[in-house]
Motif scaffolding. Structure first.
Motif, short mmCIF file in Angstrom:
data_model
loop_
_atom_site.label_atom_id
_atom_site.label_comp_id
_atom_site.label_asym_id
_atom_site.label_seq_id
_atom_site.Cartn_x
_atom_site.Cartn_y
_atom_site.Cartn_z
N GLY A 70 0.81 -1.21 0.00
CA GLY A 70 0.00 0.00 0.00
C GLY A 70 0.85 1.26 0.00
N THR A 71 1.97 1.22 0.73
CA THR A 71 2.88 2.36 0.76
C THR A 71 3.47 2.62 -0.62
OG1 THR A 71 3.44 1.92 3.07
CG2 THR A 71 4.95 3.32 1.82
N ILE A 72 3.88 1.55 -1.30
CA ILE A 72 4.42 1.69 -2.66
C ILE A 72 3.36 2.27 -3.59
CG2 ILE A 72 5.35 0.45 -4.64
CD1 ILE A 72 7.32 0.67 -2.38
N ALA A 73 2.12 1.80 -3.46
CA ALA A 73 1.04 2.32 -4.31
C ALA A 73 0.79 3.79 -4.01
CB ALA A 73 -0.23 1.51 -4.07
N LEU A 74 0.82 4.15 -2.72
CA LEU A 74 0.63 5.56 -2.35
C LEU A 74 1.75 6.42 -2.92
CD1 LEU A 74 -0.84 7.76 -0.74
CD2 LEU A 74 0.54 7.09 1.26
N VAL A 75 2.96 5.91 -2.85
CA VAL A 75 4.11 6.64 -3.40
C VAL A 75 3.93 6.85 -4.90
CG1 VAL A 75 6.54 6.35 -3.98
CG2 VAL A 75 5.78 6.01 -1.62
N TYR A 100 1.17 6.89 -6.62
CA TYR A 100 0.09 7.86 -6.83
C TYR A 100 0.57 9.28 -6.55
CZ TYR A 100 -4.21 10.48 -5.90
OH TYR A 100 -5.19 11.42 -5.90
N GLY A 101 1.31 9.45 -5.47
CA GLY A 101 1.79 10.79 -5.12
C GLY A 101 2.74 11.36 -6.16
N ILE A 102 3.61 10.49 -6.70
CA ILE A 102 4.54 10.94 -7.74
C ILE A 102 3.79 11.38 -8.99
CG2 ILE A 102 6.34 10.15 -9.34
CD1 ILE A 102 7.37 8.34 -7.11
N LYS A 103 2.81 10.58 -9.39
CA LYS A 103 2.10 10.84 -10.65
C LYS A 103 1.14 12.02 -10.53
CE LYS A 103 -0.63 8.50 -14.21
NZ LYS A 103 0.30 8.84 -15.28
N VAL A 104 0.43 12.11 -9.42
CA VAL A 104 -0.65 13.10 -9.30
C VAL A 104 -0.18 14.39 -8.63
CG1 VAL A 104 -2.93 13.54 -8.33
CG2 VAL A 104 -2.39 11.28 -9.26
N GLU A 119 8.64 13.49 0.44
CA GLU A 119 7.35 12.85 0.66
C GLU A 119 7.48 11.33 0.72
OE1 GLU A 119 6.76 16.82 -1.19
OE2 GLU A 119 7.99 15.07 -1.69
N LEU A 120 8.37 10.79 -0.12
CA LEU A 120 8.59 9.34 -0.09
C LEU A 120 9.15 8.91 1.25
CD1 LEU A 120 8.14 9.77 -3.13
CD2 LEU A 120 10.02 8.19 -3.55
N TRP A 176 5.19 3.91 7.44
CA TRP A 176 5.12 2.45 7.34
C TRP A 176 5.96 1.79 8.43
CZ3 TRP A 176 9.05 -1.12 5.60
CH2 TRP A 176 8.59 -2.45 5.54
N GLY A 177 7.12 2.35 8.73
CA GLY A 177 7.95 1.80 9.79
C GLY A 177 7.26 1.83 11.14
N ILE A 178 6.58 2.92 11.42
CA ILE A 178 5.85 3.04 12.69
C ILE A 178 4.73 1.99 12.74
CG2 ILE A 178 4.34 4.54 14.06
CD1 ILE A 178 5.97 6.92 12.97
N PHE A 179 4.01 1.86 11.63
CA PHE A 179 2.93 0.87 11.56
C PHE A 179 3.49 -0.54 11.76
CE2 PHE A 179 0.37 -2.14 9.09
CZ PHE A 179 -0.89 -1.92 9.62
#
Length: 466
Positions: free
Chosen positions: A259-264, A266-270, A277-278, A285-288
């Motif tokens: 999910g983190t990779i997908a969010l990254v 999305y953030g890069i593209k949009v 931000e990455l 993710w590390g905290i989670f």
């Protein structure tokens, strides 16, 4: 006769900085006039190259001050790498990485060729479509551990990672950081000419896969054939014989990683995210992972520090690597090199000039390792040159793409590459010997594609009205 020994990577990079300083004493200093485009980036203006009236000599003192300036310039990459090291150390402490390796070994342990192809293909796809590069760094140690369990080595892990990254950039369909920028400068429709890039994607991926798998087979046949047999494994000497079961908490951590990779992505593209931000995403993710993995706050903090400390050497290499191009910029020879390299192309035929563009873009990537930065420096010069030689502008874009993407796999000024091999504990000299034959294969294939593109008028129908 004493056996030649490749110097330490840091020694090699600093020596290149010294050579760059000496070059500023010898190469004519000059510059192109520049203009600020609508997107805020600066591009050179063709035909405006001017030599400086009085040469300025860089001194050894300026060389030394360039080092901390280079660290400051590359701080986003440096801190991204160190943060990733810390976060992955937390993930390893939860047992998730070992559990994942165990599951992968159960399913693919006897099919290392499938693992290599899948990694090269998937990484190339991601780089081709969304321009991922530094995002692969989190996978390196996982792949190293997986390869070691399959009786392969760290070079195989890095080989499949970098081959996917470099080939993806080189034959990208519509990488927003390279292809789209180059097409914008060349006044071509965005994403035009994709049919050829799609057509050559799989053949070039197969070239990368064949190179890595051919090496891996020699290591499987005899571990003494490993090019890193003389080096310690970055994971230590402990031999892992038992892998924990992939439990629910491990699955949740892995799902959150995806999910983190997908969010990254999305953030890069949009939203145009980059390394700050990455880094924030991976910290979250590390905290989670620490919470789900039931690691105490103090233990997680110590693991984070340990992981970051392990990558201090890598951070040093990235900083010094940036210093090479910084010295070139300070000495005002970067534009001189671009101008000097482009001149011979006006005296050869269209097919030879297209291959010459590839060679020039490859060489210049050493000095301008940023793909978008190289586009703004070179494409304003290559486009009018292509028009003069009756080369379709789409071919000039393709030559830029090949030169930038493939050379990223071997140039020591590429911070992402230095981060990847640094994490895997591979000195640059070892990596150079592994990667050079692959680069030569890709350059040969690229040259054939460029010559055929000129012969068949690839993109000729898209030429803007003059």
């Amino acid at each position: 006769m004493a056996k030649f020994k490749v110097p330490h990577t840091l020694t090699l990079l600093f020596s290149m900085m010294v050579l760059a300083m000496i070059a500023t004493w010898l190469v004519p200093q000059g510059f192109f006039a520049t203009e600020t485009l609508a997107n805020g980036r600066t591009a050179v203006i063709p035909g405006t190259f001017t030599l400086v009236e009085e040469r300025q000599y860089l001194t050894p003192w300026q060389l030394l001050t360039a080092i901390p300036r280079a660290f400051a310039s590359a701080q986003d990459v440096i801190f991204f790498v160190m943060i990733l090291g810390g976060v992955l150390s937390i993930a390893r402490a939860t047992g998730t990485v070992d559990a994942l390796i165990g599951r992968l070994l159960e399913r693919h342990g006897k099919k290392p060729h499938m693992l290599i192809f899948m990694v090269v293909f998937c990484f190339a796809m991601a780089s081709s479509f969304i321009g991922t590069a530094g995002e692969y760094i989190p996978f390196v140690l996982i792949l190293v551990a997986l390869c070691r369990a399959m009786r392969l080595d760290a070079m195989t892990a890095v080989g499949m990672t970098v081959a996917g990254y470099g080939i993806g950039y080189g034959v990208s369909a519509f990488n927003p950081f390279t292809v789209l920028i180059a097409q914008q400068i060349a006044d071509l429709p965005p994403m035009s000419g994709n049919w050829l890039r799609f057509a050559i994607f799989v053949p070039f991926v197969l070239i990368g896969f064949h190179h890595v798998w051919s090496y891996a087979k020699t290591v499987l046949a005899d571990p003494a054939n490993s090019m890193v047999a003389d080096l310690p494994c970055p994971l230590g000497d402990k031999t892992e014989v038992h892998y924990p079961t992939l439990a629910l908490n491990h699955k949740l951590i892995l799902a959150s990683f995806v999910g983190t990779i997908a969010l990254v992505a999305y953030g890069i593209k949009v939203h145009g995210w980059y390394l700050y931000e990455l880094s924030a995403c991976f910290i979250a993710w590390g905290i989670f992972a620490a919470i789900i993995g039931r690691i105490s706050a103090d233990t997680a903090a110590q693991k984070f520090i340990d992981g970051a400390m392990e990558l201090t050497t890598t951070a040093m290499l990235i900083g010094v690597a940036r210093g090479i191009s910084l010295v070139m910029e300070d000495g005002q020879i970067l534009h001189s090199l671009v101008h000097g390299m482009s001149l011979p192309l006006s005296y050869v035929g269209a097919e030879a000039a297209a291959v010459g563009m590839l060679i020039i873009q490859t060489l210049l990537n050493f000095f301008v390792p940023s793909g978008s930065g190289q586009a703004y420096v070179t494409m304003p010069l290559m486009v009018p040159l292509a028009d003069l030689l009756h080369i379709p502008r789409q071919v000039a874009v393709l030559a830029y793409q090949f030169g930038d993407g493939f050379s990223n796999m071997i140039i020591p000024t590429n911070a992402v590459l230095m981060g990847i091999i640094g994490i895997a504990g591979i000195p640059y000299g070892h990596w150079f010997r592994f990667c050079l034959p692959l680069i030569l294969k890709l350059m040969l294939a690229s040259s054939v594609v460029l010559v055929l593109s000129v012969m068949f008028g690839y993109g000729a129908g898209l030429q803007p009205a003059m």
